[in-house]
Design a protein around this motif. Structure first.
Motif, short mmCIF file in Angstrom:
data_model
loop_
_atom_site.label_atom_id
_atom_site.label_comp_id
_atom_site.label_asym_id
_atom_site.label_seq_id
_atom_site.Cartn_x
_atom_site.Cartn_y
_atom_site.Cartn_z
N VAL B 12 61.50 37.35 58.43
CA VAL B 12 61.23 35.92 58.63
C VAL B 12 62.37 35.29 59.41
CG1 VAL B 12 60.97 33.71 57.45
CG2 VAL B 12 59.76 35.71 56.60
N ALA B 13 63.61 35.63 59.03
CA ALA B 13 64.77 35.05 59.71
C ALA B 13 64.79 35.43 61.19
CB ALA B 13 66.05 35.52 59.02
N VAL B 14 64.50 36.70 61.46
CA VAL B 14 64.49 37.16 62.85
C VAL B 14 63.41 36.42 63.64
CG1 VAL B 14 63.99 39.13 64.35
CG2 VAL B 14 65.45 39.41 62.33
N LEU B 15 62.23 36.29 63.02
CA LEU B 15 61.10 35.62 63.67
C LEU B 15 61.46 34.18 63.99
CD1 LEU B 15 58.07 36.12 64.40
CD2 LEU B 15 57.54 34.94 62.28
N LEU B 16 62.07 33.50 63.00
CA LEU B 16 62.44 32.10 63.20
C LEU B 16 63.47 31.96 64.32
CD1 LEU B 16 62.63 30.62 59.59
CD2 LEU B 16 61.02 30.06 61.41
N LEU B 17 64.44 32.87 64.33
CA LEU B 17 65.46 32.83 65.38
C LEU B 17 64.84 33.03 66.76
CD1 LEU B 17 68.59 34.65 63.95
CD2 LEU B 17 68.44 32.33 64.87
N MET B 18 63.90 33.97 66.82
CA MET B 18 63.25 34.24 68.10
C MET B 18 62.45 33.04 68.57
SD MET B 18 62.02 38.19 67.79
CE MET B 18 60.75 37.99 69.01
N LEU B 19 61.73 32.41 67.61
CA LEU B 19 60.96 31.23 67.98
C LEU B 19 61.89 30.13 68.47
CD1 LEU B 19 58.20 30.98 65.24
CD2 LEU B 19 57.89 31.24 67.71
N CYS B 20 63.03 30.03 67.80
CA CYS B 20 63.99 29.00 68.15
C CYS B 20 64.55 29.23 69.54
CB CYS B 20 65.10 29.01 67.10
SG CYS B 20 65.87 27.44 66.91
N ALA B 21 64.77 30.49 69.87
CA ALA B 21 65.40 30.83 71.15
C ALA B 21 64.39 30.96 72.28
CB ALA B 21 66.18 32.13 70.99
N LEU B 22 63.12 30.88 71.97
CA LEU B 22 62.06 31.13 72.95
C LEU B 22 62.27 30.41 74.29
CD1 LEU B 22 59.03 32.48 73.06
CD2 LEU B 22 58.36 30.09 72.92
N PRO B 23 62.57 29.10 74.29
CA PRO B 23 62.69 28.40 75.58
C PRO B 23 63.84 28.94 76.42
CG PRO B 23 62.48 26.84 73.78
CD PRO B 23 62.72 28.18 73.16
N PHE B 25 64.52 32.05 77.11
CA PHE B 25 64.18 33.21 77.96
C PHE B 25 62.74 33.19 78.48
CE2 PHE B 25 63.75 34.51 73.49
CZ PHE B 25 62.43 34.91 73.46
N ALA B 26 61.87 32.38 77.88
CA ALA B 26 60.46 32.46 78.28
C ALA B 26 60.15 31.52 79.44
CB ALA B 26 59.57 32.14 77.10
N GLU B 27 59.08 31.87 80.15
CA GLU B 27 58.63 31.01 81.24
C GLU B 27 58.03 29.72 80.69
OE1 GLU B 27 55.88 32.91 84.01
OE2 GLU B 27 56.86 34.80 83.50
N LYS B 28 57.93 28.73 81.56
CA LYS B 28 57.42 27.43 81.16
C LYS B 28 56.03 27.54 80.52
CE LYS B 28 56.64 22.77 82.87
NZ LYS B 28 56.69 21.84 83.99
N PHE B 29 55.15 28.35 81.14
CA PHE B 29 53.79 28.49 80.63
C PHE B 29 53.79 28.90 79.16
CE2 PHE B 29 50.24 31.33 79.57
CZ PHE B 29 49.17 30.48 79.80
N TYR B 30 54.64 29.89 78.84
CA TYR B 30 54.64 30.39 77.47
C TYR B 30 55.28 29.40 76.51
CZ TYR B 30 52.85 34.70 79.34
OH TYR B 30 52.05 35.60 79.96
N PHE B 162 60.22 20.23 78.97
CA PHE B 162 59.34 21.06 78.14
C PHE B 162 60.10 21.83 77.06
CE2 PHE B 162 60.07 25.37 79.68
CZ PHE B 162 60.65 25.15 80.93
N LYS B 163 61.35 22.16 77.35
CA LYS B 163 62.14 22.88 76.33
C LYS B 163 62.46 21.96 75.15
CE LYS B 163 64.20 26.04 79.64
NZ LYS B 163 65.41 26.56 80.23
N THR B 164 62.92 20.76 75.49
CA THR B 164 63.23 19.81 74.42
C THR B 164 61.99 19.52 73.59
OG1 THR B 164 64.69 18.82 76.04
CG2 THR B 164 64.37 17.62 73.99
N PHE B 165 60.88 19.36 74.29
CA PHE B 165 59.63 19.07 73.59
C PHE B 165 59.30 20.20 72.62
CE2 PHE B 165 55.06 18.98 72.97
CZ PHE B 165 54.87 17.65 72.67
N TYR B 166 59.50 21.42 73.07
CA TYR B 166 59.23 22.57 72.21
C TYR B 166 60.09 22.51 70.95
CZ TYR B 166 59.25 27.37 70.51
OH TYR B 166 59.16 28.47 69.71
N TRP B 167 61.41 22.29 71.16
CA TRP B 167 62.30 22.26 69.99
C TRP B 167 61.96 21.10 69.06
CZ3 TRP B 167 66.20 23.75 74.11
CH2 TRP B 167 66.47 25.13 74.03
N PHE B 168 61.56 20.01 69.66
CA PHE B 168 61.19 18.83 68.88
C PHE B 168 59.99 19.16 67.97
CE2 PHE B 168 59.30 14.40 68.80
CZ PHE B 168 60.29 13.87 67.98
#
Lengths: 290, 322, 253
Positions: B12-23, B25-30, B162-168
C-alpha cells in the motif's frame, strides 16, 4: 385557453396515459410476479417502434408488420427470460438494476447496427389517416382514437386474463407464493417465461402503435421507462390497476404541463410523484393480490 | 493505532508513493487520466457509503455530481477565473440542500421504491438542465478558466497546472477516505451498519433510523458533489450527461466492481472501470470495433452482475481461499 | 402499593375488520413479573407491539410513569425506558456478541457529534455492555459472532441487548421459545433476577415457567382479557379452566 383546445389536450392526455399504461403494466407484472426491476423494459418500447418501421417497409403493410412484430417480440421475451432474466429472480435488486442496465447498452448498440442512428417516421396506415369531426369546428385525428381503442382493448383483455382464466389464477397465486404453486404441480418456470414475454410484447405493442405519432428514434425507451417508474411508484408496485390510474394521471399531468409551461413540462411528472410520496409513500394502490 | 510492517502495508505504501510521484514522470495524458480516476474514486466512495454501508441503493447519485458541476460552471465568470472558495462552497451547499429535500421524500420508501424514486429525482434535475436555458440546454456550458484558489490575492495553488490539479485531487481523495474511515468506525458508523442489517430492530433499540439514513444520504450527496465539482473544473465543461442515469449506473458499477462496503475497493473499482472504458473505446487498439464500446461495456456489466456479485476483490479472496 | 411504571388502559387494536386486541388494561410494577398467557392468536404479541410502540393502538392509552405516550415514534418509546425482546430471535448475526450488545447500549448515548471517536472508545458504553453480557451469562462468548451460537445463547443475547438499553420496563415475548430444559431453567433464573430492577411483562407458553416466575397473571382469549389475578387465583379460576387450561394442560396446573 378555450374549451376546444382543452378538450383536445384532454383526449391527448388520455391517449398518452393509456399508451404508458401498456408499458407500465408489463413493468409492474414482471415485478409483482418475479420480483425483478427491469430497467431494460423501455428498450422493448423502442424495439417495438423500430420493428413497426422496418417490418412495415419490408412487408409493405403496417398491419402485417405489426402482426409479425408481435410474434417476434413474444419470441424475444421468451429467449431473454431463459438466457438472462431467470437468473435474477432471487437476486438483490442491486444486481437486477445493473444487469438490466447492461442489457440497455447492448440493445442500443444492436439497434444502431441493425437500424442505424437516424430518426424514422412511420406512415399512418391509409385506413386510419383521417380526422373525426367532433363538433362543428373541432376535429381529432382518427389514428389517436385508434391508439386509445387498442390500449383499452388490451387493458380489458388483461383484466379478463387475470381475473377469469386459469393462467390468471396461477399468476395471482404465483405472485403470492411461488412455492405453493409449485406444490400444486404448476410449471412455475413456464409461467414466468409467459408472464415475462407478455410484459415484453405489451411494451413493444405500445412502441409499435405509438410509432406513427412519435417516430422511431435512438434512446426513445429511456424517457418512457423513467416515466413508467414514476407511474409504478404512484400506483403502487405490483398493482396493474394502480398502474392504470398512475398512467392516466401522468398522461394528463404531462400533457397539460406541456401546454402551460413547455420549458418545465418535464417537471410536472416529478412534482406529482413528490406529492404522492408525501401523502401515500406506498402508492395509491397497494398490491392488489396480497 | 499501531501499524505493523506487513507485506500488505508495504505494498500500500509503495502504491501510494507511486501515485504521489506520478506527475513527476508520467505524460500529461496519463496524469489527467489518473486525475479522472481519483475524482471518480471519490464519487464511488460516496455512493459506497450509501450502498455498501447503509444498504440504500441509489440510482440517482449523478444528480449531486451534475448539480455541483453546473454550480461550478455557472459561478465561473466567462473572462476571468472564479473564486474557488465561493463556487466550491456554493456547489456543496446546493448538494446538501438537494439531498435534504429529496432524501426526506425518497427515504419514506424502501428498496425498489427507493431505487426508482432516486432515479426519478435525478432525472428531474436532468430535465431542468436539458430542457431549459439555465445551463446551455443539451449542449452544456464551458468553464474557460479553472477557479482561483487564492486568499487575499495570494494564489495558494495553481489549478490550471495539470500536475498541481492532480496532487490537489489526490489530497482530497486521501482526506475523504480518512474522513469516511473514521466516520464508519464511530458509534455513528456502527449504527449505520446495524440499520443496514435490521432497521426494525435498530428502531426498537432506540435509534431514530430515519435521521441516521438522512444524514448518511446528505454526507454521500455532498461528497458526490465534491467529485462533480472537480470533474467539471478538470474538463472545463459540463453537460446534462453528467446527471444522466448512465452516470448513476456507471458509479454503481464501480462500487460493485470494487466490492461493496469497502472504501478502497470503491476507488479500485473506479480505476478498473475508467481504464476499461478507455481501453474499449480506443480506436488505435481496437480499430472500428471501438465504436461498439457500449456493446462490450454492456456485456461486461451483465457478466459482472451475474457472475461477480462481490466484485473483483471477491474474485481474489475466493481464489486465495481455494 | 407503589405506582405502576407502565400502565395500559382500554387498549384496542384493529387490523381492518380483525380485532387483534380489545379493551385490554394492565399495570406493570417494578419488582414484579406480570405474566401474559393465552392461546396462539390471543393477541399477546400484538399487545407487546402496542406497548413497545411498534404499532399505534386504534384506541386506548398507555402511560409511562404517569405520562401518556401519545403517538411517539418507536425509538422514542424505547429510549424512554421500555425495552422489548422478540419472539423470533432478532439479532445482528454477523456482529459479535459484544458488538450486538454495544449497539443496544450506545442507543442511550448517541453522540452524533463525536463521529471521530472509535465506537469502542467510550468507557461508559463499554461498561454497560459488559454488565449486560455478564448478567445473561455470556461473558466468555463475547467475541463470538452471533450466528455461530446455539439457539438458546442467541435468546440470551436477545435479553442482553434488551437490558443494555437500561430500560425500566422489559417486555419479553416468549423468551423460552425453542429452548432446551437446562437453558430454559437458566433463563427463568435470569428473569427472576432481573425483576429486582425492572418491571417485567412476560409472554410465555411454558405454563410451569410462567406460574413459577410470575407475581401476577393475565389470561387472554381472542384479544380480550379473560381473567387476571395472582397465579393462585388463575389456577383456581373456573373461567380459565374451561376456556384455556382445559385443553390438556390441566395436568400441570
Amino acid at each position: 385557453m378555450e374549451i376546444n383546445s382543452i378538450l383536445i389536450q384532454l383526449l391527448n392526455g388520455i391517449q398518452y396515459g393509456l399508451l404508458l399504461f401498456l408499458v407500465a403494466a408489463g413493468l409492474t407484472l414482471v415485478f409483482g410476479i418475479m420480483g425483478v426491476i427491469n430497467l431494460a423494459h423501455g428498450s422493448f418500447y423502442m424495439i417495438g417502434a423500430y420493428l413497426a418501421w422496418s417490418l412495415a417497409e419490408l412487408a409493405g403493410s403496417f398491419w402485417v408488420g405489426i402482426a409479425i412484430g408481435i410474434v417476434l417480440t413474444i419470441i424475444l421475451g421468451m429467449v431473454l427470460e431463459v438466457v438472462f432474466f431467470k437468473h435474477l429472480y432471487r437476486r438483490d435488486h442491486l444486481y437486477q438494476v445493473l444487469m438490466t442496465y447492461g442489457l440497455i447498452l447492448i440493445f442500443e448498440d444492436l439497434r444502431s447496427v441493425l437500424w442505424g442512428n437516424d430518426i424514422h417516421g412511420v406512415v399512418i396506415p391509409e385506413l386510419l389517416n383521417s380526422s373525426i369531426q367532433l363538433t362543428e369546428n373541432l376535429t381529432y385525428p382518427m389514428y389517436r382514437f385508434f391508439v386509445s381503442a387498442v390500449c383499452i382493448a388490451i387493458a380489458i383483455g388483461l383484466y379478463l386474463t387475470i381475473q377469469r382464466t386459469r393462467l390468471g389464477m396461477i399468476i395471482r397465486a404465483g405472485a403470492t407464493n411461488s412455492e405453493m404453486t409449485q406444490v400444486l404441480g404448476v410449471n412455475i418456470k413456464l409461467i414466468h417465461a409467459v408472464v415475462f414475454s407478455i410484459g415484453v410484447s405489451l411494451a413493444a405493442i405500445a412502441g409499435m402503435v405509438a410509432s406513427p405519432i412519435s417516430s422511431a428514434y435512438p434512446n426513445m425507451g429511456t424517457q418512457v421507462l423513467i416515466t413508467c417508474f414514476v407511474i409504478v411508484v404512484i400506483g403502487g408496485i405490483g398493482s396493474v390497476w394502480g398502474a392504470l390510474a398512475g398512467a392516466l394521471l401522468i398522461g394528463l399531468a404531462d400533457t397539460f404541463g406541456n401546454v402551460f409551461a413547455p420549458e418545465y413540462s418535464g417537471l410536472s411528472v416529478f412534482i406529482l410523484m413528490s406529492i404522492i410520496l408525501i401523502w401515500r409513500p406506498e402508492g395509491l394502490f397497494k398490491r392488489s393480490y396480497k | 493505532m499501531n501499524f505493523k510492517i506487513t507485506t500488505r502495508n508495504l505494498l500500500v505504501a509503495v502504491l501510494l508513493l507511486m501515485l504521489c510521484a506520478l506527475p513527476l514522470f508520467a505524460e500529461k495524458f496519463y496524469v489527467q487520466l489518473f486525475s479522472k480516476i481519483l475524482i471518480m474514486g471519490i464519487f464511488a466512495m460516496s455512493l459506497d457509503l450509501l450502498v455498501g454501508y447503509v444498504g440504500l441503493v441509489s440510482l440517482g447519485h449523478a444528480a449531486f455530481f451534475g448539480l455541483a458541476g453546473y454550480c461550478a460552471a455557472l459561478l465561473s465568470p466567462q473572462y476571468e477565473a472564479g473564486n474557488f472558495f465561493v463556487s466550491f462552497s456554493a456547489a456543496i451547499s446546493i448538494c446538501i440542500l438537494f439531498a435534504l429535500l429529496t432524501g426526506v421524500l425518497a427515504l419514506r420508501t424502501k428498496s425498489f421504491y427507493f431505487i426508482m424514486v432516486t432515479l426519478a429525482f435525478a432525472q428531474m434535475i436532468f430535465f431542468i438542465f436539458h430542457d431549459t436555458k439555465i445551463g446551455g440546454g443539451g449542449d452544456g456550458i464551458y468553464i474557460y478558466q479553472k477557479p482561483l484558489l487564492a486568499i487575499s490575492g495570494i494564489t495558494l495553488l495553481e489549478l490550471e497546472n495539470f500536475k498541481t490539479f492532480y496532487w490537489f485531487t489526490f489530497g482530497w481523495l486521501i482526506a475523504i477516505y480518512a474522513f469516511l474511515r473514521i466516520l464508519l468506525q464511530s458509534h455513528y458508523g456502527h449504527a449505520l451498519g446495524g440499520i443496514k442489517v435490521n432497521e426494525h430492530r435498530m428502531r426498537a433499540l432506540g435509534y431514530p433510523v430515519f435521521w441516521y439514513k438522512l444524514s448518511a444520504y446528505v454526507i454521500a450527496g455532498s461528497i458526490g458533489g465534491i467529485a462533480g465539482y472537480f470533474n467539471a473544473i478538470q474538463f472545463g465543461f459540463v453537460n446534462p450527461e453528467n446527471i444522466s442515469w448512465h452516470t448513476s449506473a456507471n458509479v454503481l458499477m464501480m462500487v460493485i466492481l470494487g466490492g461493496m462496503g469497502s472504501l478502497h475497493g470503491a476507488v479500485f473499482g473506479a480505476s478498473v472501470f475508467i481504464l476499461l472504458q478507455e481501453l474499449i473505446s480506443n480506436e488505435s487498439m481496437l480499430g472500428s470495433f471501438a465504436s461498439h464500446w457500449s456493446l462490450m461495456m454492456g456485456f461486461f456489466i451483465v457478466a459482472v452482475s451475474l457472475f461477480l456479485p462481490n466484485g473483483l476483490t471477491g474474485l481474489f479472496s475466493r481464489g486465495s481461499k481455494k | 402499593m407503589s405506582k405502576p411504571v407502565l400502565s395500559a388502559r382500554n387498549l384496542t387494536k384493529r387490523f381492518g375488520g380483525l380485532v387483534a386486541v380489545m379493551d385490554v388494561s394492565l399495570d406493570l410494577f417494578k419488582g414484579k413479573v406480570h405474566g401474559v398467557i393465552g392461546t396462539n392468536g390471543a393477541g399477546k404479541s400484538t399487545l407487546t407491539n402496542l406497548l413497545s410502540g411498534d404499532l399505534p393502538p386504534t384506541t386506548g392509552s398507555i402511560f409511562y410513569k404517569g405520562m401518556e405516550l401519545f403517538d411517539l415514534p418507536q425509538h422514542r418509546v424505547s429510549r424512554l425506558g421500555i425495552g422489548r425482546s422478540y419472539q423470533k430471535t432478532n439479532i445482528f448475526p454477523a456482529f459479535t456478541v459484544f458488538e450486538n450488545v454495544r449497539l443496544a447500549a450506545q442507543a442511550l448515548h448517541q453522540r452524533p457529534f463525536q463521529f471521530w471517536k472509535r465506537a469502542g472508545s467510550f468507557a461508559d458504553v463499554n461498561q454497560i455492555t459488559e454488565r449486560a453480557i455478564h448478567a445473561v451469562g455470556l461473558s466468555d462468548k463475547r467475541k463470538i459472532q452471533a450466528f455461530a451460537m446455539s439457539h438458546g445463547e442467541q435468546r440470551q443475547l436477545e435479553i442482553a441487548m434488551c437490558i443494555a438499553g437500561e430500560p425500566e420496563v422489559l417486555l419479553l415475548d416468549e423468551p423460552l421459545a425453542g429452548m432446551g430444559h437446562s437453558e430454559a431453567e437458566r433463563m427463568i433464573d435470569l428473569i427472576s433476577r432481573l425483576k429486582n430492577d425492572h418491571a417485567i411483562m412476560l409472554i410465555e407458553h411454558d405454563m410451569d415457567a410462567v406460574f413459577s416466575v410470575s407475581d401476577y397473571l393475565t389470561v387472554m382469549v381472542n384479544g380480550q382479557v379473560l381473567e387476571s389475578g395472582t397465579p393462585e387465583r388463575i389456577r383456581t379460576s373456573d373461567k380459565v379452566q374451561q376456556a384455556y387450561l382445559g385443553y390438556g394442560e390441566d395436568s400441570h396446573v
